[in-house]
Design a protein around this motif. Structure first.
Motif, mmCIF file in Angstrom:
data_model
loop_
_atom_site.group_PDB
_atom_site.id
_atom_site.type_symbol
_atom_site.label_atom_id
_atom_site.label_comp_id
_atom_site.label_asym_id
_atom_site.label_seq_id
_atom_site.Cartn_x
_atom_site.Cartn_y
_atom_site.Cartn_z
ATOM 1 N N ARG A 5 0.765 -1.209 -0.017
ATOM 2 C CA ARG A 5 0.154 -0.021 0.028
ATOM 3 C C ARG A 5 1.049 1.246 0.223
ATOM 4 N N ASP A 6 0.370 2.395 -0.690
ATOM 5 C CA ASP A 6 1.022 3.661 -0.779
ATOM 6 C C ASP A 6 0.705 4.166 0.922
ATOM 7 N N ALA A 7 1.770 4.419 1.500
ATOM 8 C CA ALA A 7 1.995 5.089 2.949
ATOM 9 C C ALA A 7 1.006 6.520 2.830
ATOM 10 N N ALA A 8 1.149 7.264 1.727
ATOM 11 C CA ALA A 8 0.296 8.455 1.808
ATOM 12 C C ALA A 8 -1.004 8.318 1.741
ATOM 13 N N GLU A 9 -1.719 6.983 1.595
ATOM 14 C CA GLU A 9 -3.047 6.758 1.561
ATOM 15 C C GLU A 9 -3.601 6.361 3.106
ATOM 16 N N LEU A 10 -2.388 6.206 3.851
ATOM 17 C CA LEU A 10 -2.728 5.958 5.438
ATOM 18 C C LEU A 10 -3.172 7.190 6.210
ATOM 19 N N PRO A 11 -4.027 7.022 7.120
ATOM 20 C CA PRO A 11 -4.203 8.228 8.118
ATOM 21 C C PRO A 11 -3.007 8.853 8.671
ATOM 22 N N LEU A 12 -2.797 10.079 8.836
ATOM 23 C CA LEU A 12 -1.745 10.741 9.211
ATOM 24 C C LEU A 12 -2.009 10.948 10.832
ATOM 25 N N LEU A 13 -0.979 10.881 11.633
ATOM 26 C CA LEU A 13 -1.183 11.463 13.108
ATOM 27 C C LEU A 13 -0.147 12.492 13.162
ATOM 28 N N ASP A 14 -0.683 13.821 13.680
ATOM 29 C CA ASP A 14 0.314 14.789 13.593
ATOM 30 C C ASP A 14 0.589 15.334 15.143
ATOM 31 N N THR A 15 0.226 14.425 15.979
ATOM 32 C CA THR A 15 0.652 15.021 17.446
ATOM 33 C C THR A 15 1.360 13.820 18.181
ATOM 34 N N VAL A 16 2.406 14.059 19.118
ATOM 35 C CA VAL A 16 2.887 12.891 19.863
ATOM 36 C C VAL A 16 1.882 12.340 20.634
ATOM 37 N N ASP A 17 0.721 12.959 21.445
ATOM 38 C CA ASP A 17 -0.326 12.439 22.059
ATOM 39 C C ASP A 17 -1.194 11.515 21.065
ATOM 40 N N PHE A 49 9.370 12.897 20.007
ATOM 41 C CA PHE A 49 9.900 11.553 20.435
ATOM 42 C C PHE A 49 11.405 11.900 20.042
ATOM 43 N N SER A 50 12.206 10.766 20.692
ATOM 44 C CA SER A 50 13.443 10.702 20.598
ATOM 45 C C SER A 50 13.772 10.067 18.979
ATOM 46 N N PRO A 51 14.636 10.470 18.352
ATOM 47 C CA PRO A 51 15.042 10.067 16.813
ATOM 48 C C PRO A 51 15.164 8.604 17.021
ATOM 49 N N THR A 52 15.669 8.180 18.040
ATOM 50 C CA THR A 52 16.018 6.767 17.978
ATOM 51 C C THR A 52 15.087 5.776 18.067
ATOM 52 N N THR A 53 13.836 6.222 18.109
ATOM 53 C CA THR A 53 12.589 5.362 18.224
ATOM 54 C C THR A 53 11.905 5.456 17.045
ATOM 55 N N PHE A 54 12.312 6.084 15.990
ATOM 56 C CA PHE A 54 11.652 6.384 14.715
ATOM 57 C C PHE A 54 11.279 4.934 14.022
ATOM 58 N N LEU A 55 12.035 4.314 13.761
ATOM 59 C CA LEU A 55 11.880 2.630 12.896
ATOM 60 C C LEU A 55 11.058 2.077 13.819
ATOM 61 N N VAL A 56 11.319 1.743 15.138
ATOM 62 C CA VAL A 56 10.292 0.836 15.934
ATOM 63 C C VAL A 56 8.908 1.369 15.847
ATOM 64 N N MET A 57 8.678 2.502 16.017
ATOM 65 C CA MET A 57 7.304 3.444 16.274
ATOM 66 C C MET A 57 6.696 3.491 14.923
ATOM 67 N N THR A 58 7.313 3.661 13.747
ATOM 68 C CA THR A 58 6.822 3.907 12.505
ATOM 69 C C THR A 58 6.395 2.341 12.058
ATOM 70 N N THR A 59 7.154 1.366 12.405
ATOM 71 C CA THR A 59 6.765 0.206 11.968
ATOM 72 C C THR A 59 5.479 -0.275 12.670
ATOM 73 N N ALA A 60 5.297 0.026 14.024
ATOM 74 C CA ALA A 60 4.272 -0.342 14.687
ATOM 75 C C ALA A 60 2.837 0.306 14.282
ATOM 76 N N LEU A 61 3.145 1.619 13.817
ATOM 77 C CA LEU A 61 2.224 2.357 13.429
ATOM 78 C C LEU A 61 1.678 1.849 11.845
ATOM 79 N N ASP A 62 2.386 1.244 11.078
ATOM 80 C CA ASP A 62 2.071 0.877 9.885
ATOM 81 C C ASP A 62 1.254 -0.364 10.035
ATOM 82 N N ALA A 63 1.815 -1.156 10.861
ATOM 83 C CA ALA A 63 1.168 -2.299 11.337
ATOM 84 C C ALA A 63 -0.428 -2.157 11.758
#
Length: 82
Positions: A5-17, A49-63
């Motif tokens: 799927r095209d990531a641009a089609e996923l809903p966008l969260l724009d706050t840390v909360d 967020f800490s930049p070091t958490t980017f990959l793990v968190m964005t992977t979880a969001l994609d899931a």
């Protein structure tokens, strides 16, 4: 064959909360990132967020079928092309 799927089609969260809540709350994010719950509270207060958490968190969001703005990890976003 599964379609990518095209990531641009996923809903966008724009706050840390919004990201923390989408991932199950403070304790779930602490467990996901291997950090203490207080660190998650600190991220809320800082608004990033800490930049070091980017990959793990964005992977979880994609899931779960959502995405988040990279600026929430203090990442530069690509410029819009004309």
């Amino acid at each position: 064959m599964e379609m990518i799927r095209d990531a641009a089609e996923l809903p966008l969260l724009d706050t840390v909360d919004a990201v923390i809540e989408a991932l199950g709350g403070r304790m779930a994010v602490a467990e996901l990132t291997g950090r203490l719950p207080q660190q998650v509270t600190n991220w809320r207060a800082a608004g990033a967020f800490s930049p070091t958490t980017f990959l793990v968190m964005t992977t979880a969001l994609d899931a779960i079928g959502v995405r988040a703005a990279p600026r929430l990890w203090r990442m530069d976003e690509p410029a819009e092309r004309a």
